[in-house]
Write an enzyme that holds these catalytic residues in place. Sequence first.
Site, PDB file in Angstrom:
ATOM      1  N   ASN A 185       0.879  -1.176   0.000  1.00 14.80           N
ATOM      2  CA  ASN A 185       0.000   0.000   0.000  1.00 14.80           C
ATOM      3  C   ASN A 185       0.911   1.218   0.000  1.00 14.80           C
ATOM      4  O   ASN A 185       1.490   1.562   1.031  1.00 14.80           O
ATOM      5  CB  ASN A 185      -0.901  -0.020   1.239  1.00 14.80           C
ATOM      6  CG  ASN A 185      -1.750   1.245   1.352  1.00 14.80           C
ATOM      7  OD1 ASN A 185      -1.763   2.076   0.435  1.00 14.80           O
ATOM      8  ND2 ASN A 185      -2.445   1.397   2.464  1.00 14.80           N
ATOM      9  N   LYS A 233       0.196   4.221  -0.257  1.00 15.65           N
ATOM     10  CA  LYS A 233      -0.432   5.412   0.341  1.00 15.65           C
ATOM     11  C   LYS A 233      -0.187   6.617  -0.582  1.00 15.65           C
ATOM     12  O   LYS A 233      -0.152   6.451  -1.792  1.00 15.65           O
ATOM     13  CB  LYS A 233       0.062   5.604   1.772  1.00 15.65           C
ATOM     14  CG  LYS A 233      -0.122   4.316   2.595  1.00 15.65           C
ATOM     15  CD  LYS A 233       0.021   4.485   4.073  1.00 15.65           C
ATOM     16  CE  LYS A 233      -0.202   3.127   4.756  1.00 15.65           C
ATOM     17  NZ  LYS A 233      -0.173   3.205   6.202  1.00 15.65           N
ATOM     18  N   HIS A 259      -9.567   1.164   4.635  1.00 18.80           N
ATOM     19  CA  HIS A 259      -8.305   1.329   5.364  1.00 18.80           C
ATOM     20  C   HIS A 259      -8.528   2.251   6.566  1.00 18.80           C
ATOM     21  O   HIS A 259      -9.332   3.179   6.506  1.00 18.80           O
ATOM     22  CB  HIS A 259      -7.234   1.929   4.431  1.00 18.80           C
ATOM     23  CG  HIS A 259      -5.873   1.879   5.044  1.00 18.80           C
ATOM     24  ND1 HIS A 259      -5.439   2.835   5.937  1.00 18.80           N
ATOM     25  CD2 HIS A 259      -4.872   0.977   4.920  1.00 18.80           C
ATOM     26  CE1 HIS A 259      -4.214   2.511   6.322  1.00 18.80           C
ATOM     27  NE2 HIS A 259      -3.846   1.397   5.720  1.00 18.80           N
ATOM     28  N   GLU A 314      -6.914   4.629   7.682  1.00 14.24           N
ATOM     29  CA  GLU A 314      -6.717   6.063   7.405  1.00 14.24           C
ATOM     30  C   GLU A 314      -7.950   6.654   6.729  1.00 14.24           C
ATOM     31  O   GLU A 314      -8.291   7.826   6.953  1.00 14.24           O
ATOM     32  CB  GLU A 314      -5.445   6.252   6.562  1.00 14.24           C
ATOM     33  CG  GLU A 314      -4.188   6.045   7.414  1.00 14.24           C
ATOM     34  CD  GLU A 314      -2.995   5.458   6.683  1.00 14.24           C
ATOM     35  OE1 GLU A 314      -2.933   5.544   5.443  1.00 14.24           O
ATOM     36  OE2 GLU A 314      -2.111   4.895   7.365  1.00 14.24           O
ATOM     37  N   GLU A 317      -5.535  -5.106  10.268  1.00 14.52           N
ATOM     38  CA  GLU A 317      -4.516  -4.094  10.540  1.00 14.52           C
ATOM     39  C   GLU A 317      -4.848  -3.379  11.842  1.00 14.52           C
ATOM     40  O   GLU A 317      -5.667  -2.449  11.853  1.00 14.52           O
ATOM     41  CB  GLU A 317      -4.481  -3.057   9.412  1.00 14.52           C
ATOM     42  CG  GLU A 317      -4.121  -3.619   8.056  1.00 14.52           C
ATOM     43  CD  GLU A 317      -3.479  -2.560   7.165  1.00 14.52           C
ATOM     44  OE1 GLU A 317      -2.317  -2.741   6.817  1.00 14.52           O
ATOM     45  OE2 GLU A 317      -4.128  -1.550   6.849  1.00 14.52           O
ATOM     46  N   GLY A 365       2.248   2.194  10.813  1.00 17.81           N
ATOM     47  CA  GLY A 365       3.190   3.306  10.693  1.00 17.81           C
ATOM     48  C   GLY A 365       3.877   3.681  11.995  1.00 17.81           C
ATOM     49  O   GLY A 365       4.526   4.714  12.089  1.00 17.81           O
ATOM     50  N   SER A 419       3.231  -2.276  10.279  1.00 18.54           N
ATOM     51  CA  SER A 419       4.676  -2.330  10.523  1.00 18.54           C
ATOM     52  C   SER A 419       5.282  -3.691  10.193  1.00 18.54           C
ATOM     53  O   SER A 419       6.244  -4.119  10.828  1.00 18.54           O
ATOM     54  CB  SER A 419       5.000  -1.916  11.970  1.00 18.54           C
ATOM     55  OG  SER A 419       4.578  -0.585  12.211  1.00 18.54           O
TER      56      SER A 419
HETATM   57  P1  13P Z   1       2.904   0.310   7.680  1.00 18.98           P
HETATM   58  O1  13P Z   1       3.419  -0.985   7.078  1.00 18.98           O
HETATM   59  O2  13P Z   1       3.661   1.509   7.229  1.00 18.98           O
HETATM   60  O3  13P Z   1       2.747   0.203   9.168  1.00 18.98           O
HETATM   61  O4  13P Z   1       1.431   0.516   7.088  1.00 18.98           O
HETATM   62  C1  13P Z   1       0.544  -0.537   7.151  1.00 18.98           C
HETATM   63  C2  13P Z   1      -0.637  -0.176   6.370  1.00 18.98           C
HETATM   64  O5  13P Z   1      -1.391   0.713   6.715  1.00 18.98           O
HETATM   65  C3  13P Z   1      -0.889  -0.916   5.115  1.00 18.98           C
HETATM   66  O6  13P Z   1      -2.143  -0.655   4.633  1.00 18.98           O
END
Ligand code: 13P
Length: 256
Positions: free
Chosen positions: A13, A15, A98, A100, A170, A176, A216
């Site tokens: 992803n 982002k 997601h 976010e 997740e 993150g 992560s």
């Molecule tokens: P990270 O791997 O940066 O923690 O992000 C995970 C994520 O949100 C994947 O969709």
Amino acid sequence: MNKQLRKAVIAGNWKMNLLPAEAAALVEQLKPMAAGANCDVVLCAPFVDLQAAAAAAAGSNLKIGAQNCHWAASGAFTGEVSAQMLKEIGAEYVIVGHSERRTLFGDTNETVAKRTRAALDAGLTVILCVGEYLEQRQQNITVEVVRTQTKIGLAGVSADELSRIIIAYEPVWAIGTGLTATAAQANEVNKAIRDLLAELYGRDAADGAVIQYGGSMNAANAAELLAQPDVDGGLIGGASLKAADFAAIVRAASEG
Ligand code: 13P
């Protein structure tokens, strides 16, 4: 126990990162690794990168996905993108729900269900994200939260369509942050999701469903997470932007 029934899916992803030329360059870097992978590899790009990423990935084992879609087929929805548009431009997958999108852009379980429906109707495979906040884990309601998110998100999805659904667990506190769920924590929740799928769709369908872990995941911790019986792949944020790290995760999945 039934892990051999499922092919792992490693999805990056990206982002809101990478300009179109950078996206195409990363796809090129990843192609040789994907050729030997014993898992499905998906790269979820920003909307404006999809065309360049899909062109670069053509003829390879890499699949391209988007990070969100609107639920309507078309209409007066300024700034939105439909599932059919994604399909036309070369996406085969789309991330829906997601954390976010839920936290920063108002997605709810109900809108996630509508996006899921639209994506399936357009012929896309959905990566449906669920996961608890830290306070919810501390209150011991993780499984309840994730069950509710999954159940509502899948409202209206038939047993036949489940093969085009990937659930990504997740935990929000792991995204993150560099904090990863332990392998046992990840497996416990993934197993609870699979048990819910068995209640909704029957044990055979549940045993065939791909349930990822995300939060992560990196080159160092991927092997242990991916070796868990109910962890069928990963949804990778930060580490998916670095070709060597992402390739190491794909290798771990190919072996795990
Ligand atoms: P990270 O791997 O940066 O923690 O992000 C995970 C994520 O949100 C994947 O969709």
